[in-house]
Design an enzyme around this catalytic site. Sequence first.
Site, mmCIF file in Angstrom:
data_model
loop_
_atom_site.group_PDB
_atom_site.id
_atom_site.type_symbol
_atom_site.label_atom_id
_atom_site.label_comp_id
_atom_site.label_asym_id
_atom_site.label_seq_id
_atom_site.Cartn_x
_atom_site.Cartn_y
_atom_site.Cartn_z
ATOM 1 C CG ASN A 9 -1.712 1.239 1.402
ATOM 2 O OD1 ASN A 9 -1.777 2.059 0.486
ATOM 3 N ND2 ASN A 9 -2.325 1.401 2.561
ATOM 4 C CD1 TRP A 10 3.740 1.250 -2.679
ATOM 5 C CD2 TRP A 10 3.490 2.150 -4.717
ATOM 6 N NE1 TRP A 10 4.511 0.523 -3.564
ATOM 7 C CE2 TRP A 10 4.374 1.056 -4.814
ATOM 8 C CE3 TRP A 10 3.184 2.867 -5.875
ATOM 9 C CZ2 TRP A 10 4.950 0.666 -6.026
ATOM 10 C CZ3 TRP A 10 3.754 2.479 -7.071
ATOM 11 C CH2 TRP A 10 4.632 1.397 -7.153
ATOM 12 C CE LYS A 11 -0.059 3.231 4.811
ATOM 13 N NZ LYS A 11 0.071 3.309 6.262
ATOM 14 C CG HIS A 95 -5.697 1.887 5.356
ATOM 15 N ND1 HIS A 95 -5.235 2.805 6.275
ATOM 16 C CD2 HIS A 95 -4.686 1.015 5.154
ATOM 17 C CE1 HIS A 95 -3.990 2.494 6.601
ATOM 18 N NE2 HIS A 95 -3.631 1.416 5.928
ATOM 19 C CD GLU A 97 -2.772 5.480 6.823
ATOM 20 O OE1 GLU A 97 -2.790 5.534 5.581
ATOM 21 O OE2 GLU A 97 -1.824 4.989 7.473
ATOM 22 C CD GLU A 167 -3.182 -2.394 7.351
ATOM 23 O OE1 GLU A 167 -2.083 -2.640 6.852
ATOM 24 O OE2 GLU A 167 -3.808 -1.356 7.126
ATOM 25 N N GLY A 173 2.978 2.315 10.752
ATOM 26 C CA GLY A 173 3.937 3.406 10.608
ATOM 27 C C GLY A 173 4.695 3.734 11.879
ATOM 28 C CB SER A 212 5.725 -1.882 11.794
ATOM 29 O OG SER A 212 5.353 -0.533 12.092
ATOM 30 N N GLY A 233 3.055 -1.085 4.204
ATOM 31 C CA GLY A 233 3.106 0.333 3.867
ATOM 32 C C GLY A 233 4.527 0.758 3.529
ATOM 33 N N GLY A 234 5.206 1.380 4.496
ATOM 34 C CA GLY A 234 6.526 1.974 4.269
ATOM 35 C C GLY A 234 7.519 1.073 3.556
#
Length: 249
Positions: A9-11, A95, A97, A167, A173, A212, A233-234
């Site tokens: 997930n590149w956000k 998600h 977010e 999640e 993150g 993470s 993610g990251g």
Amino acid sequence: MRVPVIAGNWKMYKTSGEAAAFVRAFLPLVAGVREVEIVLAPPFPSIVAVAELVRGSNVTVSSQNVHFADEGAYTGEVSPRMLADAGATHCIIGHSERRQYYAETDDAVNRKIKAALAAGLTPIFCLGETLSQREAGSTFDVVEAQLLRGLNDIPAKEAPKVVVAYEPVWAIGTGRTATPEQAQDVHAFLRGRLKGMWDDAAESVRILYGGSVKPDNIATLMAKQDIDGALVGGASLAADSFAKIVKFK
Ligand code: 13P
């Protein structure tokens, strides 16, 4: 046997050019990988470019959100039909977010999952508790409510097409991954609730862990019985680190 799903997930990161450079670097790194569904979820403007670059490869494309209507006066939104037309096969829904910053409710999530399925897209349905909910001992109540509301009125025959992503918000993150045991406990609980709803079909649902995930913790997470993949993610933003996660075995 559930085929693992490893999704990045590149956000809100990467222009189309940056996305294309990623894909060109990434495809050769994962070319030999079989029996893992590899998914990239770029921002909307890069979906077409990424889908064209991965065509014919072992990598597929997801959006990070979707609207529940086919079309209409919904400024700023994108429909499931448009995503399928753009080359996406999956869409991330619910998600944390989006729940947190855009007030997405369980009811909206449910409508989006139904719309995605109707358009032939695989929903990656996200849920998870916040830190204060975990500390209050309400993790299972929270994820149960999100699961049951999100999948309300969806029949067992859709089970193989549904991907759930657990999640925990406190792990996103933060570098603070849930331990494999903490994740497995929730995944097993979710599987049990899915069984209550869909009987044996629940065995075919892939339940991903997100929060993470890194190259150095993916293997111990994947060793757990009910962890069927990861939503990253990251660590999905760099081709080499995401390729290492995909090649967790
Ligand atoms: P991180 O891997 O950066 O913690 O993000 C997880 C996530 O939110 C994936 O959807």
